[in-house]
Structure formats: C-alpha cells, structure tokens
Design a protein around this motif. Sequence first.
Motif, short mmCIF file in Angstrom:
data_model
loop_
_atom_site.label_atom_id
_atom_site.label_comp_id
_atom_site.label_asym_id
_atom_site.label_seq_id
_atom_site.Cartn_x
_atom_site.Cartn_y
_atom_site.Cartn_z
N LEU A 229 32.10 37.31 33.51
CA LEU A 229 32.23 38.72 33.90
C LEU A 229 33.69 39.10 34.11
CD1 LEU A 229 29.34 38.92 36.55
CD2 LEU A 229 29.24 39.55 34.15
N SER A 230 34.59 38.30 33.59
CA SER A 230 36.02 38.50 33.86
C SER A 230 36.55 39.78 33.22
CB SER A 230 36.81 37.30 33.34
OG SER A 230 36.70 37.18 31.93
N ASN B 295 36.93 42.98 34.30
CA ASN B 295 36.24 44.25 34.47
C ASN B 295 36.79 44.91 35.73
OD1 ASN B 295 33.91 44.77 32.42
ND2 ASN B 295 33.79 42.58 32.85
N LYS B 296 36.05 45.85 36.30
CA LYS B 296 36.47 46.53 37.52
C LYS B 296 35.40 46.42 38.58
CE LYS B 296 39.32 49.85 34.94
NZ LYS B 296 39.59 51.29 34.66
N LEU B 297 34.79 45.24 38.65
CA LEU B 297 33.71 45.00 39.60
C LEU B 297 34.25 44.89 41.00
CD1 LEU B 297 31.79 42.43 37.40
CD2 LEU B 297 31.12 44.80 37.85
N LYS B 298 33.47 45.42 41.97
CA LYS B 298 33.92 45.46 43.35
C LYS B 298 32.86 44.84 44.27
CE LYS B 298 36.53 49.77 42.72
NZ LYS B 298 36.69 51.18 43.19
N GLY B 299 33.18 44.84 45.54
CA GLY B 299 32.23 44.40 46.56
C GLY B 299 32.36 42.92 46.85
N SER C 250 36.88 36.25 37.16
CA SER C 250 38.29 36.50 37.39
C SER C 250 38.69 37.92 37.01
CB SER C 250 39.14 35.50 36.60
OG SER C 250 38.92 35.64 35.21
N LYS C 251 39.81 38.37 37.58
CA LYS C 251 40.42 39.66 37.26
C LYS C 251 39.45 40.82 37.40
CE LYS C 251 44.14 37.72 34.52
NZ LYS C 251 44.93 37.74 33.28
N ASN C 252 38.80 40.86 38.56
CA ASN C 252 38.00 42.00 38.98
C ASN C 252 38.58 42.50 40.30
OD1 ASN C 252 35.48 42.60 37.19
ND2 ASN C 252 35.61 40.36 37.24
N GLN C 253 37.76 43.16 41.07
CA GLN C 253 38.22 43.69 42.36
C GLN C 253 37.30 43.26 43.49
OE1 GLN C 253 38.70 47.97 41.79
NE2 GLN C 253 39.75 47.64 39.85
N LEU D 45 37.80 32.33 39.93
CA LEU D 45 37.76 33.54 40.76
C LEU D 45 39.15 34.16 40.84
CD1 LEU D 45 35.48 32.28 43.68
CD2 LEU D 45 34.79 33.49 41.61
N GLN D 46 40.00 33.83 39.94
CA GLN D 46 41.41 34.26 39.96
C GLN D 46 41.54 35.78 39.86
OE1 GLN D 46 43.13 35.12 36.68
NE2 GLN D 46 45.16 35.37 37.56
#
Length: 530
Positions: free
Chosen positions: A370-371, A373-377, A405-408, A429-430
């Motif tokens: 899922l790296s 993207n702009k996923l949050k929470g 990695s590289k989400n929010q 989880l970078q």
Amino acid sequence: MKFWKEGKDCCSWDGVTCDMKTGQIVGLNLSYSWLQGPLRSNSSLFKLQQLQKVNLAYNNFSFSRIPSEFGQFSGLTDLILSYSMFSGKVPSEISYLTNLVYLGLSSFNSYDETSFLYLKRVDFTRFIQNMTNLRGLYLNQVNLSSSIPESLTNLSSLTFLHLSGCDLYGRFPEKIFQLPKLELIIVPCNHLLSGYLPQFHNSSSLRGLNLDMTNFSGKLPDSIGHLKSLIELSIGKCNFVGPLPSSISNLSNLNFLHLSSNHFNSTRLPSTLRSAQFSGEVPSSLGNLTQLKHFDISNNNLSFTKLSTISDFPKFQTLALGSCNLSEFPSFLKTQDQLEKLDLSSNRIEGQIPKWFWGIAKKKLEILDLSRNKLKGSLDATPLLTFFFDSSEIQKTYLKVLDMSKNQFSGTIPQWLGNFGSSLEILNLQGNNFHGNLPQMFRNGSMLNLKKLDLSDNQLQGKVPQFLINCSKLQVLNLGHNQISDTFPFLLQSMPDLQVLVLWNKFYGPIWHPHKFRGFESMYHGSIFQ
C-alpha cells in the motif's frame, strides 16, 4: 545412486529400466542425482548400446563438452541433458539420432563466454531435418545464432518448442503456428527474431505462447479468440500495434496474460496490460476470463466502476494495480478472497483504510503493498487482527511482505505486528508519522524469519529494543531519521546475516568498547553501515 549395490540385479536400481525379455538396460534416468565432474568419452555409460532413453538433467558436469559418443545410440528416443553444466559446441553426431522424440539440451544463462553451449547453424538445420519424429525440442539458452530452419514446419508431431534466449534472428515461420499438435511455443529473449501472428483456427491445440522480448510486430488477429485451450499468453516488450481484439475475452481458460510495453492504441482494455498507456474504463467483459489468476495493469490510467457490477468475477491470485491513478480502494476487491499478492502502490488513495478491506483474502495473502499513497489514521488493531488472524490461529498467517511506507499513518506502531510469527520477512513502515517508543513486537521469539525492517523517517523515540536480538535472519535494519536517543547498540553485532544498518538518530557515547565490540563480521564485504 546410493542404493546401487553390487550383487543386486541392476534392473532393480533406482533410475534403471530394463527390457523385460532381454534383460538389457534400455532406460537411464539420473536427473537430479548430484552427479559431479566431467562426463568423458570413455565412460561406461557408452557401453549400453541398447539405450532408448537417457535423462541426465540437473547435474553438474563441470562445464565439460557433451561427448560425441551419444551419437552411437541409434535407438535413442529421449536425450535429456538440460541444465547439467555442459559447455562448448554441441556435437554434430547427435544429428544421427533420427529416432529422437525428445531432445533437451537447455542450459543456464552463460556465466562467461567459455561456459555456454552453442550449436553451429549447419548442425541446427541438420538436427531439424533428420529428427522428423520430434515431439519436444528444448534448447533454451543454447547459442544458435541462426534463423529458424523452414524444415521445422515439417515436424507434424511437434508438441513442445522451447527456444528461449538462443540468439535467433530473421523471420519466424508462420506455418509453425499451424502445426496440428503444437501446444507450447516458448521463444522469448530473442531480440532479433521477427514475425507476425497468423490467423488461428478453432482446431489449434496451443496452450502456451511466449514471445516476450522479441521483435514480433503487427496487430493481434481477431482469430486469437479461437485459441480456446490457451492458458498463457505472454507478448511483453514486443512491437505489436493497434487495438486489442475484443475476442480476447473468449479465452475462457486463460490463466496468465502479459501484454506490457507494446504500442497498442485502444482506449479500452479487455484484460490485463501493464505500462501501455491505456486509459478509460476497464470493461465488464473482463468477467468472461473466469480462469485468469494473474492480473497486472500497473502504470495506466483506468477506471474500475463497471467491475463492481460483475457477479461472476475472476478470483485473482496476483493483482497489481500500482500507478493506476486510483483515488480510492476499488470496490470489486470485496469479492477477492483468493488473493496472494496485492499491489496498490503509487496511487493517490486518501483517508483511512475502509473496514471492508480487511475482510478480503481470508489469510491467503502473502504480499500487501500500500506504499506511496495518502493513507491516514492509526493502524487500528481490531480490524487488522480480524483480517490477518483467527484467535485459534494467532501464529498462522501467510503474510510475508507488508509495505505501508510513504503514507501519512500516525500514532504508535501497534504491538500486534508481533503476532505475524515466523511468516513475515519484510516489514516497511518508512516515511509515515509514527511516534512513541519502538514497540516490543518481537518478544517471545516472534518474527524469527524477518529479513528487512525499515522504520526510518518517522518520529520514533526511546532506545533500540533488546528484542531485536531475536531476529537472527535480519539482513537490513533501517532506523534512520527518527528521534531515537541511545548509546551504541552493541547487541546488533551478533546478528549473523546483517548487511545494511542505518542508525542515523541521536546516538551518543563511544562506538567502541574493549569488552563489547566484536565487530560486524557480516558487514565487512561491501555492505552499508550508516
């Protein structure tokens, strides 16, 4: 061969077949037998003049030449010497074996110029002309440096044709596609081999066609839909043009379809395609390909709204939708309960992961990406635990790769990640917003097979946890660009496989201690230590 004992009838030995009437040895199968050393012309093998079948595949003959004495076995129907570390010129005497039905001389990719097998052009032509009974021809990675002899089209019994990476050039004879019994045409990695696909007939027996990385061109014929037995179609990195024929959706037995890096100009996509600059709606006719297991349309700009209306949808094992400009999780994923690999990386999916997403795959999933993207929470433990684990199977997940990695994402790294037990090999989880201390997720001997752990570019604090010592197979550890404050972690030097170590944080104190520092022996040979 360890059960070959003198004093016992040799016809009872493993791999030995005898004629029941004469008692003579007619078959010898020593494939995968750990044979080592050169095969010489004076070998006792060549005294068995009645041999009909010889299989010496997957051994190590130390890059010796193939003895010309094989040409003496006039009754030979099977000669399989593939992947057994032979080198040099294939002896022309093998062309004397006019009764051959199966010929396998395939080799591994060349280590250097002295280690490859090659067959002179004139001998290749003679092989084809003399062996009129051939059903299987396997010459993968044998340097032929030749065009394909037209006489190959006369082999009416030919069933399997494997000529991968043979330096073939010139025009591929279209009549080969019409051979009545041909099931597999495997000729990839022949960059100078050109040709066109013919009009196919309903009577075709073709089950597999691989033309990857050749110079085949032209349009895909509408008649490709007649290949009802086709399981694999792979024509990536060729020069095909024009629209994809809608008849592809008739290939109901298709399991693998690879069409990437061509020059198709359609705006509609009847099935899988990677990196071909397609755009528009993925049509519902995809539902006709019910046997399709591997679906890769990465690097396109597509819409999936129609797919959610399909009731009888293919059950994918591999689904790659990376770089498809997706803004949300496609709803058709709700039906995908057989997934083993799922790639949704490098899209623009925003917000939190929907709860229904954690209901897919039913613990079959091995790779989840899922790296970018702009996923949050925060990573809420409840739906994730339901997704990956049953209470009765807490250490029986199949997941090997988890890349978020590289989400929010924010919050602390959850403790439940340690429940993956021995299955997880890569955890990335970078580049998120995780904070707090490093979790005690490796305690109790879990994650014993972890090879890569990347927690860099977050806001983690505290000390390097002692439990990392349990990850004895760790090769890459990246803790860089956090807020970790600790003395030098001498405990890491005992990791036998560690090759990359990034500690860029707020470490302090001596990096050397006379009683503690023993050296990172596994990192001495060109590895990274920051």
